[in-house]
Design a protein around this motif. Structure first.
Motif, PDB file in Angstrom:
ATOM      1  N   ARG A 205      -7.410   5.595  -8.718  1.00  0.00           N
ATOM      2  CA  ARG A 205      -8.726   6.445  -8.488  1.00  0.00           C
ATOM      3  C   ARG A 205      -9.841   5.441  -9.175  1.00  0.00           C
ATOM      4  O   ARG A 205     -10.923   4.949  -8.696  1.00  0.00           O
TER       5      ARG A 205
ATOM      6  N   LYS B  71     -14.312   2.653  -1.943  1.00  0.00           N
ATOM      7  CA  LYS B  71     -13.818   1.103  -2.091  1.00  0.00           C
ATOM      8  C   LYS B  71     -13.777   0.888  -0.377  1.00  0.00           C
ATOM      9  O   LYS B  71     -14.106  -0.353  -0.383  1.00  0.00           O
TER      10      LYS B  71
ATOM     11  N   SER C 282       1.025  -1.284   0.090  1.00  0.00           N
ATOM     12  CA  SER C 282       0.061   0.031   0.003  1.00  0.00           C
ATOM     13  C   SER C 282       0.772   1.315  -0.067  1.00  0.00           C
ATOM     14  O   SER C 282       0.424   2.323  -0.564  1.00  0.00           O
TER      15      SER C 282
ATOM     16  N   ILE D  39      -6.155   8.114   3.699  1.00  0.00           N
ATOM     17  CA  ILE D  39      -6.321   8.929   2.811  1.00  0.00           C
ATOM     18  C   ILE D  39      -7.456   9.728   2.929  1.00  0.00           C
ATOM     19  O   ILE D  39      -7.552  11.184   2.862  1.00  0.00           O
TER      20      ILE D  39
ATOM     21  N   ARG E 224     -10.051   1.967  -7.860  1.00  0.00           N
ATOM     22  CA  ARG E 224     -10.769   1.570  -6.543  1.00  0.00           C
ATOM     23  C   ARG E 224     -12.228   1.815  -6.436  1.00  0.00           C
ATOM     24  O   ARG E 224     -13.111   1.278  -5.991  1.00  0.00           O
TER      25      ARG E 224
ATOM     26  N   GLN F 293      -6.927   3.419   2.812  1.00  0.00           N
ATOM     27  CA  GLN F 293      -8.058   4.205   2.480  1.00  0.00           C
ATOM     28  C   GLN F 293      -8.448   5.109   3.678  1.00  0.00           C
ATOM     29  O   GLN F 293      -8.743   6.253   3.268  1.00  0.00           O
TER      30      GLN F 293
ATOM     31  N   SER G 165     -11.706   6.461  -2.217  1.00  0.00           N
ATOM     32  CA  SER G 165     -11.091   5.742  -1.199  1.00  0.00           C
ATOM     33  C   SER G 165     -12.353   5.371  -0.082  1.00  0.00           C
ATOM     34  O   SER G 165     -12.367   4.073   0.141  1.00  0.00           O
TER      35      SER G 165
END
Length: 391
Positions: free
Chosen positions: A241, A324, A133, A376, A244, A373, A321
């Protein structure tokens, strides 16, 4: 669940769903019992059906032979693909629009147009043993040597590597004014210095494998570099982007299939003299699953609409994010409940709940784990405020 989709998106939804139900789902168990494979003639029929269903080149403009779908229309199509197990929904190609924006005319002619024409297939060599990641932790290097670059490093989880004609290889620049900056390269399979280390076995049974490759002094022309030195992460973010959001869409399709199958079983299964669905414990599991699916689908559709309307790129990055994170964890909970509803049958590989229980687990890992995620999203809240994330 009927959501307010534009007429073309609704038509795409119905067309792809019919294809998945008719041509793909009947082959799931066969694929599960044969290492993800179906007979070659069946695979070719699936590819032809996918083309007829409009699943080829969804993100590519019509002027280049694509479908020119909006992101919402693609999400709707991907949701239906998510209803099938064993990676059978991967019977179409899916080049992304960012490739046309990032690549030179030479690169478009050499690699992108052949993907569009289904003559070549790609894979991504980004992840490493010590860099998942955290993409910035990659150790692979690219050193300029005249009109070439020399690439070194080892890449893990190279999805579809066994089927690909070339790779997108991400590395850090070694030496020069841009030392340490990221760069992305086209690397043809079979280029001297590429070693297939091994092909690990995974929890799912897919036709597409995830090999480990070692690059030892692999030499590629400067013309194979995508963009400038230092642009590599920008392209990777664009890919993230898109992927996800589409993972989130496929998770919604999987969840819907699971709810449908579990409901049908619960209606037919007689326990203590009455249908299983009359038991409150089962009703609660189905109710929770449907509610979470509804919320996840709304999120996916709204994020796609916003991006189509020109949403701020950084906000869109965080919202992809969010989609997802929520949809992948939702689908995992739905799969767990479905296994429970099916009981012992739910633990059999021939059962859709068992297969999804295994297959959906990776959606909380690849293209950025759930924990990434969350970081973010939290970073977006910190920099741009809560309202920018939720309005």
């Amino acid at each position: 669940m009927t959501l307010p989709l534009p007429p073309r998106a609704r038509e795409i939804q119905a067309r792809v769903r019919a294809f998945v139900d008719r041509d793909l789902i009947p082959w799931e168990v066969h694929a599960e019992m044969h290492d993800g494979l179906v007979p070659d003639e069946v695979w070719q029929q699936m590819k032809a059906g996918a083309r007829d269903a409009g699943l080829y080149n969804m993100d590519i403009p019509e002027s280049l032979g694509g479908r020119g779908y909006s992101l919402l229309e693609q999400a709707v199509a991907q949701e239906q693909i998510g209803r099938v197990t064993n990676g059978l929904g991967w019977c179409s190609n899916n080049p992304q629009r960012w490739m046309l924006e990032a690549c030179s005319d030479y690169q478009i002619e050499t690699w992108i147009k052949p993907i569009i024409a289904d003559r070549k297939h790609e894979c991504y060599a980004i992840t490493e043993a010590e860099a998942g990641s955290d993409v910035d932790a990659i150790r692979s290097t690219a050193r300029r040597d005249g009109d070439t670059y020399i690439l070194n490093g080892e890449k893990w989880h190279v999805t579809s590597g066994n089927l690909a004609d070339f790779m997108f290889f991400q590395a850090k620049i070694d030496g020069g004014p841009n030392a340490g900056a990221h760069a992305l390269f086209f690397v043809d399979q079979g280029t001297p210095g590429i070693e297939l280390v091994r092909t690990p076995a995974y929890a799912h049974n897919y036709r597409a494998h995830h090999p480990i490759y070692r690059f030892h002094d692999v030499r590629v022309p400067v013309a194979n570099r995508i963009g400038e030195e230092g642009d590599g992460m920008d392209f990777t973010y664009a890919w993230f982007r898109y992927e996800r959001l589409m993972i989130a869409a496929r998770c919604c399709g999987a969840a819907e299939r699971l709810i449908e199958e579990a409901t049908a079983f619960a209606k037919a299964r007689i326990v203590f003299g009455e249908p299983l669905i009359e038991k409150q414990a089962v009703q609660f599991m189905l109710a929770d699953s449907a509610t979470e699916l509804f919320a996840a689908r709304l999120m996916v559709h709204e994020v796609a609409r916003a991006i189509d309307a020109g949403a701020d790129l950084k906000t869109a990055h965080a919202q992809c994010s969010m989609a997802k994170l929520y949809a992948s964890e939702m689908a995992g909970r739905v799969a767990d409940r479905a296994v429970q509803i099916f009981g012992g049958r739910g633990y059999m590989r021939e059962n859709v709940a068992e297969r999804f229980f295994r297959e959906l687990r990776v959606d909380r890992i690849w293209e950025g784990a759930s924990e990434i995620q969350r970081l973010i999203i939290a970073n977006g809240i910190n920099k741009r405020g809560v309202r920018s994330m939720v309005e």
